[in-house]
Design a protein around this motif. Structure first.
Motif, PDB file in Angstrom:
ATOM      1  N   TRP A   8       0.900  -1.150   0.155  1.00 27.82           N
ATOM      2  CA  TRP A   8      -0.009  -0.059  -0.171  1.00 27.82           C
ATOM      3  C   TRP A   8       0.892   1.135  -0.016  1.00 27.82           C
ATOM      4  CZ3 TRP A   8      -4.609  -1.644  -1.504  1.00 27.82           C
ATOM      5  CH2 TRP A   8      -5.518  -0.812  -1.687  1.00 27.82           C
ATOM      6  N   LYS A  14      -5.863   9.706   4.489  1.00 25.12           N
ATOM      7  CA  LYS A  14      -7.197   9.602   3.991  1.00 25.12           C
ATOM      8  C   LYS A  14      -7.087   9.563   2.442  1.00 25.12           C
ATOM      9  CE  LYS A  14      -9.665  13.965   4.631  1.00 25.12           C
ATOM     10  NZ  LYS A  14     -10.741  14.756   5.362  1.00 25.12           N
ATOM     11  N   SER A  15      -6.271  10.202   1.876  1.00 27.07           N
ATOM     12  CA  SER A  15      -6.095  10.236   0.262  1.00 27.07           C
ATOM     13  C   SER A  15      -5.924   8.906  -0.165  1.00 27.07           C
ATOM     14  CB  SER A  15      -4.880  11.153  -0.150  1.00 27.07           C
ATOM     15  OG  SER A  15      -5.385  12.351   0.380  1.00 27.07           O
ATOM     16  N   HIS A  16      -5.535   7.862   0.626  1.00 30.03           N
ATOM     17  CA  HIS A  16      -5.178   6.427   0.156  1.00 30.03           C
ATOM     18  C   HIS A  16      -5.841   5.321   0.809  1.00 30.03           C
ATOM     19  CE1 HIS A  16      -2.131   8.037  -2.509  1.00 30.03           C
ATOM     20  NE2 HIS A  16      -1.844   8.885  -1.715  1.00 30.03           N
ATOM     21  N   TRP A  17      -6.419   5.680   2.193  1.00 31.02           N
ATOM     22  CA  TRP A  17      -7.162   4.648   2.699  1.00 31.02           C
ATOM     23  C   TRP A  17      -8.247   5.380   3.627  1.00 31.02           C
ATOM     24  CZ3 TRP A  17      -7.117  -0.259   2.317  1.00 31.02           C
ATOM     25  CH2 TRP A  17      -7.634  -1.299   3.329  1.00 31.02           C
ATOM     26  N   ASP A  18      -9.471   4.927   3.516  1.00 30.10           N
ATOM     27  CA  ASP A  18     -10.793   5.592   4.161  1.00 30.10           C
ATOM     28  C   ASP A  18     -10.839   5.163   5.325  1.00 30.10           C
ATOM     29  OD1 ASP A  18     -13.241   6.473   4.675  1.00 30.10           O
ATOM     30  OD2 ASP A  18     -14.080   5.826   2.814  1.00 30.10           O
ATOM     31  N   THR A 273      -9.647   4.036  -2.160  1.00 30.09           N
ATOM     32  CA  THR A 273      -9.125   4.233  -0.920  1.00 30.09           C
ATOM     33  C   THR A 273      -9.914   3.203  -0.016  1.00 30.09           C
ATOM     34  OG1 THR A 273     -10.746   5.970  -0.506  1.00 30.09           O
ATOM     35  CG2 THR A 273      -8.703   6.546  -1.243  1.00 30.09           C
TER      36      THR A 273
END
Length: 299
Positions: A8, A14-18, A273
């Motif tokens: 990852w 939060k741009s990559h995981w919600d 995300t």
């Protein structure tokens, strides 16, 4: 050739995981553990790196340790952009790395560091030289972000578009080369530090810059390259043809390949995300890519 894999990209951002779907990173941890063990089974020689964190947060690394993630990787990584987005000084780089060293015995990579030329090219040149003064010898890998400016016609993968000021637009000025391929001032300074310093360069699907990028990296003496293979892109028509072309072109470098981005139709929410509906599918993608581009020695 691929010598390492990164699981990852910026998972605490939060741009990559919600974080609304997975507020305590339990789903992320289970996904990465499964993928890490699957990669070890496919090729034990590969170094497995936890996705570079941004912000640099020792509490996130402690969380990953408590959930068993650090048993499934061989290194952790950090990202920092103190002259553009972070709320700390460039001179704090050694202290920021030490914050992570204080909570894990794993090696700490700097898998993205960079300075934009949004304000002035001279700022990037000074920032590159000062960064390397501060980080040289402190991390097994340092990857400068990036070789190319992001084309203005594309969209940056970030939440910064929601912010006021220049935050979003700085993403388009991070390269050592302008969008048209002409060099900026800092390129010469960068070349004086290869092969110690590597590059991080993301190649988009069917990226027209690939061959030119290889020529530039060869000319600059780059040895270590971090790039990505997108799980989401793997569902595009012709995806494997593009992946084959990309990885063949990069074969002369020591490549860290990042596996990330949830396919919209395989996410709990239809967004890259999102945590996946079935975490095993990410491990299956990682395994398939390792078997295709970095197969382990026959037993």
């Amino acid at each position: 050739m691929i010598d390492s894999v990164m699981l990852w990209n910026e998972p605490n951002n939060k741009s990559h995981w919600d974080p609304e779907i997975d507020p305590d990173w339990l789903l992320f941890a289970e996904m990465v553990k499964e993928a890490g063990h699957a990669i070890r089974a496919a090729n034990p020689a590969l170094t497995r790196v936890l996705g570079g964190i941004s912000p640099i947060d020792p509490l996130f690394i402690r969380n990953m340790e408590e959930r068993g993630v650090l048993d499934a990787v061989d290194a952790v990584a950090v990202h920092g952009f103190p002259l553009d987005w972070n709320l700390w000084s460039i001179h704090d780089w050694p202290a920021k790395v030490d914050e992570i060293r204080a909570v894990t015995t794993l090696p700490v990579w700097v898998s993205e560091v960079g300075v934009s030329t949004f304000g002035a090219e001279e700022v990037q040149d000074w920032g590159l030289r000062r960064t390397l003064e501060l980080l040289s010898g402190r991390a097994p890998r340092i990857h400068w972000y990036s070789l190319y400016d992001l084309p203005r016609e594309w969209e940056a993968t970030t939440r910064h578009k929601e912010a006021e000021g220049s935050s979003y637009y700085r993403h388009f000025h991070m390269g050592l080369l302008r969008q048209d391929g002409t060099p900026k001032i800092a390129l010469e300074s960068f070349a004086r530090h290869t092969p110690e310093i590597g590059l991080c360069q993301w190649f988009h699907f069917e990226d027209h810059r690939l061959d030119e990028a290889v020529a530039w990296m060869r000319r600059l003496g780059v040895r270590h390259l971090r790039t990505g293979l997108s799980w989401a892109d793997s569902f595009r028509p012709g995806a494997l043809d593009w992946f084959d072309r990309q990885m063949a072109a990069l074969d002369e470098f020591d490549v860290t390949v990042t596996f990330c981005f949830t396919p919209e139709h395989r996410g709990i929410s239809p967004h890259h995300t999102s945590a996946p509906l079935v975490r095993a599918e990410f491990a299956e993608f990682c395994t398939a890519m390792v078997q295709r581009y970095a197969p382990g020695a026959p037993t």
